[in-house]
Design an enzyme around this catalytic site. Structure first.
Site, PDB file in Angstrom:
ATOM      1  CG  HIS A 188      -0.366  -0.076   2.543  1.00 50.77           C
ATOM      2  ND1 HIS A 188       0.451   0.910   3.048  1.00 50.77           N
ATOM      3  CD2 HIS A 188      -0.472  -1.012   3.531  1.00 50.77           C
ATOM      4  CE1 HIS A 188       0.819   0.596   4.286  1.00 50.77           C
ATOM      5  NE2 HIS A 188       0.276  -0.577   4.597  1.00 50.77           N
ATOM      6  CB  CYS A 196       1.146  -3.809   5.012  1.00 50.51           C
ATOM      7  SG  CYS A 196      -0.449  -4.463   5.579  1.00 50.51           S
TER       8      CYS A 196
END
Length: 269
Positions: A188, A196
């Protein structure tokens, strides 16, 4: 009327700040490849590219993102593909994420072998060496993954959801007697992460547009603890599961197969 408008804008801004890596808004499913954007004109000013705040949170679509960022991202990527002698958009793409080096490599091919296109700096990736084992360990997983969803309404600008836990993760968990493996692992934007890969906003725009144009089914993501082309992947820690060595062999073969025909030194911007 002015007060009502102010409250609506404030509410939308607050909604965009909430959530962590596991707090992404419901993503749009990927069904097929999306055609490439129209060839952009030269000297496009990035300040021309913005997405207006939707009337309600979560209304933006993948097509909206391509409409706004597609031309700009394509213009930035085209020179790299041209230098590598790979057509754009390519037929297949592989992202190689190297946790220790904090780098994500972009490899692609059309009808020939995979070629190195460019690399990106990973701005944030939590955890340490080793695969992700459970919910809450804040580990970036290690293995070979696919992108199962593109999320145009992420709290982190844009995001691409990985298919963690994949079949191998589930198999190892069953053999170990582990449950609650966690989920919601994304590549992201922005620069903060809880399990992440945070790439920053401009990088995720390129990666998101490329994935949408190629088709998520044609994109592979390999995540390694470090670059096995520099020194071998070895499960030296006693804290790592016994099967980690086998996983590292799979990852090493995947990465070395990509670069087997590459003789030039890779550089990124």
């Amino acid at each position: 009327m002015m007060k009502l408008t102010t409250k609506i804008i404030a509410g939308l801004a607050l909604a965009g700040l909430l959530g962590a890596c596991s707090g992404h808004q419901s993503p749009a499913p990927i069904t097929k490849a999306i055609p490439a954007a129209v060839k952009p004109q030269a000297q496009v000013d990035r300040t021309m590219y913005y997405i207006p705040v939707p009337r309600l949170p979560g209304q933006r679509t993948v097509a909206d993102v391509l409409h706004v960022y597609g031309e700009y991202a394509t213009r930035k990527l085209n020179p790299y593909f041209a230098q590598a002698k790979v057509s754009y958009p390519p037929r297949e793409v592989t992202f190689v994420a190297l946790k220790q080096e904090m780098k994500l490599e972009l490899w692609a091919r059309d009808n020939g072998e995979f070629r190195f296109i460019r690399d990106y700096r990973i701005k944030a990736a939590s955890g340490v060496t080793g695969p992700k084992l459970r919910q809450g360990d804040e580990q970036v997983p290690e293995g070979i993954y696919r992108i199962e969803e593109l999320n145009p309404n992420s709290h982190y600008h844009l995001s691409m959801k990985l298919n963690y836990p994949n079949a191998l993760d589930l198999f190892h968990a069953e053999m170990d007697g582990r449950a609650d493996l966690g989920s919601d692992i994304f590549i992201h934007g922005r620069a903060n992460s809880i399990g992440c890969l945070a790439m920053g906003d401009e990088a995720i725009e390129e990666l998101f547009v490329l994935t949408a144009q190629v088709g998520a089914e044609n994109v592979k993501v390999v995540i390694a603890p470090h670059d096995p082309r520099t020194f071998p992947l070895k499960a030296n820690s006693v804290d790592l599961p016994e099967w980690t060595s086998g996983l590292y062999s799979l990852i090493s073969r995947e990465i070395k197969a990509l670069s087997s025909g590459v003789k030039s030194v890779k550089t990124g911007l």
